[in-house]
Write an enzyme that holds these catalytic residues in place. Structure first.
Site, short mmCIF file in Angstrom:
data_model
loop_
_atom_site.label_atom_id
_atom_site.label_comp_id
_atom_site.label_asym_id
_atom_site.label_seq_id
_atom_site.Cartn_x
_atom_site.Cartn_y
_atom_site.Cartn_z
CB SER A 17 -0.90 0.02 1.23
OG SER A 17 -1.53 1.29 1.36
CE LYS B 264 -3.42 -6.24 -3.18
NZ LYS B 264 -4.80 -5.99 -2.71
#
Length: 362
Positions: free
Chosen positions: A171, A213
């Site tokens: 993120s 991720k």
């Protein structure tokens, strides 16, 4: 054209994006959606030891706090991912922090891991009726000094109820988080989380898959580093990708300057190139979930052909509506019928070379 695209989207787009999202959560909690699913053995597959009813999942970010887990499966999804969840509750970044770029069918967010924290989310999940595969996307609190410890804490907290974990280090909205993708830091992180899993496996008697991720903005060298660390570790798979910091090719000049991660249609090409490159680097055995810019059956199938075992979407339902998973699955079955294909797995890797040879966008 669907009812949502004609009327529903217009009504929701009159609202502030966060308000509209909250309204969607309330609607799902109220049971306003009917129970529908597409059941067909050709869509079933086993990935990382887990049996999926179909390959279409809802990405993390929609149901951060496990408020509508059951309702998501009523929309036809084969799996869902809760979070990102951090050990302590946090409010995230100041508002406004969510923006629709309508001309681009894209979203910019700088939410900052706003969530209710481990304890509350765990309690909600324990109260849910399990209708499918539920992954837990774990992250670190903004003010945490030892971010790796936050991830290990997440594995320990949710181990007995998670079907899989996603380690979100990509993120762009938490300062320093993407630094964990650098090879030395990544090595330490993956070793620590592998150890955390071993401890929990010894305690509970079973192993829960772990996915990493990654961002779509990594260089070729950085992708090589991730691939090497994946091969050295016992992680089960990769999720490609998170949102991008790039604003290349955007038409909505009014909002394109907003800080945060970009998702939606403009992310499709970039994330699919990274997906295919990682499939080539990792080989055929490591599982990959493809995310980014999926808005219909064609883009969903292209992710599979580029090397994904499963796909996830989120921005697509903002622009195409809550029926998107059902629509994709029905149209994929039509493609399979036309192609004489017996299982969705047959399509995997058909266009890896096409996508992998393309240069990473600037």
């Amino acid at each position: 054209m669907s009812f949502f695209r004609c009327i529903g989207r217009f009504a929701l787009f009159m609202l502030d994006p966060e308000h509209a999202h909250r309204l969607a959560i309330v609607g799902l909690k109220s049971g306003l959606n009917s129970y529908r699913k597409v059941v067909d053995r050709r869509l079933c597959l086993t990935v990382a030891g887990l049996e999926f009813e179909n390959f279409v999942g809802l990405a993390a970010g929609f149901d951060k706090n496990a408020e509508v887990v059951e309702a998501i499966f009523h929309l036809g999804f084969g799996f869902t991912e809760i979070g990102t969840v951090t050990p302590k509750p946090q409010v995230g970044n100041p508002k406004p922090r969510l923006f629709r770029l309508r001309e681009d069918e894209a979203i910019i967010n700088r939410m900052g891991f706003n969530n209710n924290g481990h304890h509350i989310v765990y309690s909600r999940l324990c109260a849910c009726k399990k209708l499918g595969i539920v992954g837990i996307n774990i992250g670190a609190n903004k003010d945490t000094v030892d971010k790796i410890d936050d991830y290990a804490t997440g594995i320990a907290c949710f181990y007995d109820i998670a079907d899989y974990f996603t380690v979100n280090i990509s993120s762009p909205n938490t300062p320093g988080l993407r630094d964990l993708q650098a090879r030395d830091s990544l090595h330490l992180l993956m070793n620590a989380l592998s150890q955390a899993r071993r401890e929990q496996k010894k305690k509970h008697g079973f192993s829960v898959p772990i996915f990493l991720k990654i961002a779509p903005d990594l260089s070729e060298k950085e992708l090589d580093d991730v691939a090497e660390e994946m091969k050295l570790s016992d992680f089960d798979g990769l999720i490609v990708s998170n949102t991008t910091l790039s604003r290349q090719g955007l038409r909505d000049s009014k909002l394109s300057g907003e800080k945060g991660g970009l998702s939606g249609c403009p992310l499709f090409e970039r994330s699919t190139i990274v997906l295919a490159k990682m499939r080539q680097k990792l080989g055929k055995e490591i599982a990959i979930i493809g995310v980014g810019g999926i808005k219909d059956a064609q883009t969903a199938l292209e992710k599979i052909k580029a090397g994904a075992d499963l796909i996830q979407l989120y921005s697509g339902i903002v622009y195409e509506g809550p029926d998107l998973a059902i629509t994709i699955l029905k149209e994929i079955l039509q493609f399979m019928q036309q192609d004489g294909v017996d299982t969705i797995k047959t399509y995997r890797d058909h266009r890896v070379e096409y996508w992998a040879k393309r240069a990473l966008p600037l």
